[in-house]
Design a protein around this motif. Structure first.
Motif, short mmCIF file in Angstrom:
data_model
loop_
_atom_site.label_atom_id
_atom_site.label_comp_id
_atom_site.label_asym_id
_atom_site.label_seq_id
_atom_site.Cartn_x
_atom_site.Cartn_y
_atom_site.Cartn_z
N GLY A 152 0.79 -1.22 0.00
CA GLY A 152 0.00 0.00 0.00
C GLY A 152 0.82 1.28 0.00
N ALA A 153 2.13 1.15 0.17
CA ALA A 153 2.99 2.35 0.13
C ALA A 153 3.05 2.90 -1.29
CB ALA A 153 4.40 2.00 0.62
N VAL A 154 3.33 4.17 -1.40
CA VAL A 154 3.45 4.84 -2.70
C VAL A 154 4.86 5.41 -2.80
CG1 VAL A 154 2.60 6.71 -4.15
CG2 VAL A 154 0.99 5.38 -2.79
N VAL A 155 5.55 5.06 -3.87
CA VAL A 155 6.88 5.60 -4.13
C VAL A 155 6.75 6.63 -5.24
CG1 VAL A 155 9.21 5.06 -4.94
CG2 VAL A 155 8.02 3.47 -3.43
N VAL A 156 7.26 7.83 -4.99
CA VAL A 156 7.24 8.90 -5.98
C VAL A 156 8.66 9.06 -6.53
CG1 VAL A 156 6.79 11.35 -6.38
CG2 VAL A 156 5.35 10.07 -4.79
N ILE A 181 7.53 13.24 -13.07
CA ILE A 181 7.25 12.56 -11.80
C ILE A 181 6.38 11.35 -12.10
CG2 ILE A 181 6.15 12.76 -9.54
CD1 ILE A 181 6.75 15.81 -9.73
N LEU A 182 6.86 10.18 -11.68
CA LEU A 182 6.12 8.93 -11.86
C LEU A 182 5.87 8.29 -10.50
CD1 LEU A 182 8.00 7.54 -14.98
CD2 LEU A 182 5.83 8.78 -14.90
N ILE A 183 4.88 7.42 -10.44
CA ILE A 183 4.43 6.82 -9.19
C ILE A 183 4.47 5.30 -9.29
CG2 ILE A 183 2.45 6.58 -7.62
CD1 ILE A 183 1.63 9.42 -8.62
N LYS A 184 4.91 4.67 -8.21
CA LYS A 184 4.86 3.20 -8.11
C LYS A 184 4.07 2.85 -6.86
CE LYS A 184 7.68 -0.97 -8.10
NZ LYS A 184 7.39 -1.58 -9.37
N ASN A 185 2.95 2.17 -7.04
CA ASN A 185 2.14 1.69 -5.93
C ASN A 185 2.69 0.33 -5.51
OD1 ASN A 185 0.15 3.84 -5.74
ND2 ASN A 185 -0.52 3.13 -7.75
N ASN A 212 6.40 -6.43 -5.39
CA ASN A 212 6.90 -5.68 -6.55
C ASN A 212 8.11 -4.78 -6.23
OD1 ASN A 212 5.61 -3.56 -5.25
ND2 ASN A 212 4.51 -2.86 -7.05
N THR A 213 8.95 -5.24 -5.31
CA THR A 213 10.20 -4.52 -5.08
C THR A 213 11.19 -4.90 -6.18
OG1 THR A 213 11.05 -6.29 -3.68
CG2 THR A 213 9.89 -4.49 -2.58
N GLY A 214 12.28 -4.18 -6.24
CA GLY A 214 13.31 -4.51 -7.22
C GLY A 214 13.65 -3.35 -8.12
N ASP A 252 18.07 3.78 -13.71
CA ASP A 252 17.66 2.60 -12.95
C ASP A 252 17.52 2.97 -11.48
OD1 ASP A 252 17.63 0.84 -15.11
OD2 ASP A 252 19.75 0.36 -14.91
N SER A 253 16.43 2.53 -10.88
CA SER A 253 16.19 2.74 -9.46
C SER A 253 15.88 1.40 -8.83
CB SER A 253 14.98 3.67 -9.25
OG SER A 253 15.15 4.89 -9.91
N ILE A 254 16.29 1.22 -7.61
CA ILE A 254 15.98 -0.01 -6.88
C ILE A 254 15.08 0.35 -5.70
CG2 ILE A 254 16.91 -1.91 -5.53
CD1 ILE A 254 19.46 -1.69 -7.20
N VAL A 255 13.95 -0.33 -5.63
CA VAL A 255 13.03 -0.17 -4.50
C VAL A 255 13.13 -1.45 -3.69
CG1 VAL A 255 10.66 0.17 -3.77
CG2 VAL A 255 11.50 1.33 -5.82
N GLY A 256 13.52 -1.31 -2.44
CA GLY A 256 13.68 -2.48 -1.60
C GLY A 256 13.39 -2.15 -0.14
N ILE A 257 13.53 -3.16 0.68
CA ILE A 257 13.28 -3.03 2.11
C ILE A 257 14.63 -3.12 2.83
CG2 ILE A 257 12.17 -4.05 4.12
CD1 ILE A 257 10.13 -5.28 2.19
N THR A 258 14.84 -2.23 3.78
CA THR A 258 16.01 -2.34 4.65
C THR A 258 15.52 -2.42 6.09
OG1 THR A 258 16.26 0.06 4.88
CG2 THR A 258 17.47 -1.01 3.08
N THR A 259 16.32 -3.05 6.89
CA THR A 259 15.95 -3.16 8.31
C THR A 259 17.10 -2.68 9.17
OG1 THR A 259 16.71 -5.45 8.37
CG2 THR A 259 14.37 -5.06 7.98
#
Length: 129
Positions: free
Chosen positions: A3-7, A74-78, A83-85, A122-129
């Motif tokens: 449900g997060a939105v990446v701009v 400006i583009l959006i990724k829901n 769908n990370t990566g 190229d952009s990488i969307v991922g999770i960090t802890t």
């Protein structure tokens, strides 16, 4: 993450590498799968029937030899859980002209080939802890 939105804000730099004054009449963004477009966020861009994004914002802007003009997109990724990566986004000058009527000697506008009128980010969307 679900449900997060990446701009993603892209700054596109259009540089005249030639020796005569030129115009970038039309610029195309080959909209990456998984990204969405908002005309409210991008008043100078429109979605074409082919699914690509276009702008003619520089069509009347003189670009002198060696000069660079900048535009924004400006583009959006829901986001979902799966769908990370990597996001690969490419953009190209789709139509260019100059006052002399001389064709570009090292690239063909709008052909999706790796020439100096095509670029990507190229952009990488991922999770960090």
């Amino acid at each position: 993450m679900n449900g997060a939105v990446v701009v993603l804000e892209y700054t596109i730099r259009v540089k005249n590498n030639g020796e005569v004054v030129g115009f970038a009449k039309n610029i195309v963004d080959y909209l990456s799968n998984g990204l969405s477009f908002s005309s409210e966020l991008n008043p100078d861009w429109y979605l074409g029937a082919d699914g690509n994004l276009y702008t003619t914002v520089l069509k009347d802007e003189v670009i002198n030899p060696g000069e660079t003009k900048e535009i924004k997109l400006i583009l959006i990724k829901n986001m979902t859980e799966k769908n990370t990566g990597l996001i690969h986004n490419s953009i190209e000058i789709a139509d260019a002209e100059n006052d002399k009527g001389i064709a570009d000697i090292d690239s063909t506008p709008g052909n999706k080939l790796a020439e100096d009128d095509l670029s990507y980010a190229d952009s990488i969307v991922g999770i960090t802890t």
